[in-house]
Scaffold this motif. Structure first.
Motif, PDB file in Angstrom:
ATOM      1  N   VAL A   1      -7.319   3.377  10.987  1.00 47.70           N
ATOM      2  CA  VAL A   1      -6.621   4.027   9.874  1.00 47.70           C
ATOM      3  C   VAL A   1      -7.620   4.804   9.036  1.00 47.70           C
TER       4      VAL A   1
ATOM      5  N   LEU B   1      -3.945   7.826   3.099  1.00 47.28           N
ATOM      6  CA  LEU B   1      -3.074   6.733   2.676  1.00 47.28           C
ATOM      7  C   LEU B   1      -2.475   6.865   1.274  1.00 47.28           C
TER       8      LEU B   1
ATOM      9  N   HIS C   1      -3.476   9.612  14.083  1.00 49.82           N
ATOM     10  CA  HIS C   1      -3.659   8.440  13.233  1.00 49.82           C
ATOM     11  C   HIS C   1      -3.344   8.759  11.776  1.00 49.82           C
TER      12      HIS C   1
ATOM     13  N   GLU D   1      -7.184  -2.636   7.535  1.00 43.29           N
ATOM     14  CA  GLU D   1      -6.550  -1.820   8.555  1.00 43.29           C
ATOM     15  C   GLU D   1      -6.241  -2.615   9.818  1.00 43.29           C
TER      16      GLU D   1
END
Length: 355
Positions: free
Chosen positions: A93, A98, A317, A89
């Protein structure tokens, strides 16, 4: 939608990971150039734009620094296995968001990719039924292994490739609204000041590396030597999992920070002005280090009187951060009005009374 929307959407399509902000800095500079008297880039890469004040003083004209960090979170290549990329990252993150996201790999040329995960049956037994950890996620470019080795190296950056989406209720979703929403608010402020005489110098700063090192927050005040500073950043909007005092309603006003990194006189001046302007706002309690550029700006050198303005943001985020355009416009208007009212007596009000 707001007049600032096209510019903000452009920012949300650009990379600019922490410590590698060049692409987004160029776009901001293009937008700010007609709005300021001078543009420069600091030694660490922060963008400085100054609008000279119209007031006259014996000696140096006082100045205020408005900091909005422009860096983004993302990923970095750590290895290549059978043509697939292992990653780490850049910034904070959350690996839960993801898998199966589109990304862009910034190798010897930009490559499209997707984040993938192994089938659960092939994962270590102690990780099954849980979110897949970053060490088990991979990025697939679709290329053959030998082609990947030619185009991608360890250390190459990977940015989110989700496109901004205009939602109902004058809201916008996309990656990197933390903190390019605040860059947009500062741009609105500069547009307003273009039509207003203001006595003080105004330094508009798009800082670098806030997500990792606060490099811009530490170094820009040393370059500029402002008398006052305001950090504009995002804060948590109420939504799934954010229902207590730490979250604020989306689209119903900005926050004025109160706590360790905020000078009480600055808090009072901004809060009173927001109320006078009938701009909806909320007090955000920040008893510890604020996690914004206000911290380094406050403690560097002589200790600059500092304030924090927050724009409520959902899904921080993630590639689908969501913000209200109304709140962005409100912050821009507040900043412009605050700056226009700064006079030769304002610094006399900056005393620490502990209230």
């Amino acid at each position: 939608m707001s007049e600032i929307t096209p510019f903000l959407k452009k920012l949300l399509t650009l990379p600019g990971l922490s410590a590698y902000e060049d692409p987004v800095r160029e776009a901001i500079a293009t937008e700010w150039r007609p709005l300021v008297d001078e543009l420069s880039v600091s030694r660490v890469g922060s963008l400085h734009g100054v609008r000279r004040g119209r007031g006259t003083w014996e000696g140096k004209r006082p100045g205020i620094l408005i900091a909005t960090h422009m860096d983004a979170i993302g990923l970095m290549v750590t290895g290549v296995v059978d043509g697939l990329l292992r990653v780490t990252e850049v910034g904070g993150v959350d690996p839960r968001v993801l898998p199966y996201q589109p990304v862009t790999i910034h190798g010897r040329r930009d490559l499209p990719g997707v984040i993938v995960q192994p089938p659960e049956s092939l994962l270590p037994s102690n990780t099954r039924g849980k979110p897949v950890r970053l060490q088990h996620l991979l990025v697939d470019t679709g290329l053959l292994p030998e082609e990947v080795h030619e185009l991608v190296r360890v250390g190459d950056l990977i940015s989110f490739a989700t496109q901004p989406v205009e939602l109902a209720g004058e809201t916008l979703a996309g990656h990197t609204l933390d903190n390019r929403a605040s860059v947009a608010a500062l741009t609105i402020c500069l547009q307003e000041l273009k039509r207003t005489a203001h006595p003080w110098d105004v330094w508009a700063v798009a800082t670098v590396q806030e997500e990792e090192t606060y490099a811009g927050g530490y170094t820009s005040p040393v370059d500029i030597h402002p008398d006052l500073a305001i950090a504009v950043d995002v804060t948590f909007a109420k939504g799934p999992g954010v229902s207590d005092y730490r979250g604020f309603p989306l689209g119903k006003g900005f926050t004025v920070g109160y706590g360790a990194n905020v000078h009480t006189a600055m808090f009072t001046a901004l809060k009173d002005l927001a109320d006078e302007m009938d701009l909806p706002n909320h007090v955000e309690v920040m008893p510890n280090q604020s996690g914004t550029d206000a911290y380094p700006m406050q403690v560097v050198e002589e200790g600059i009187p500092t304030a924090i303005i927050g724009i409520p943001l959902r899904y921080m985020h993630t590639p689908v951060e969501t913000v209200s355009l109304k709140d962005i416009n409100r912050v821009g208007r507040l900043l412009a009005e605050f700056i226009s009212r700064l006079d030769d007596h304002f610094m006399e009000k900056i005393c620490w009374d502990g209230k």
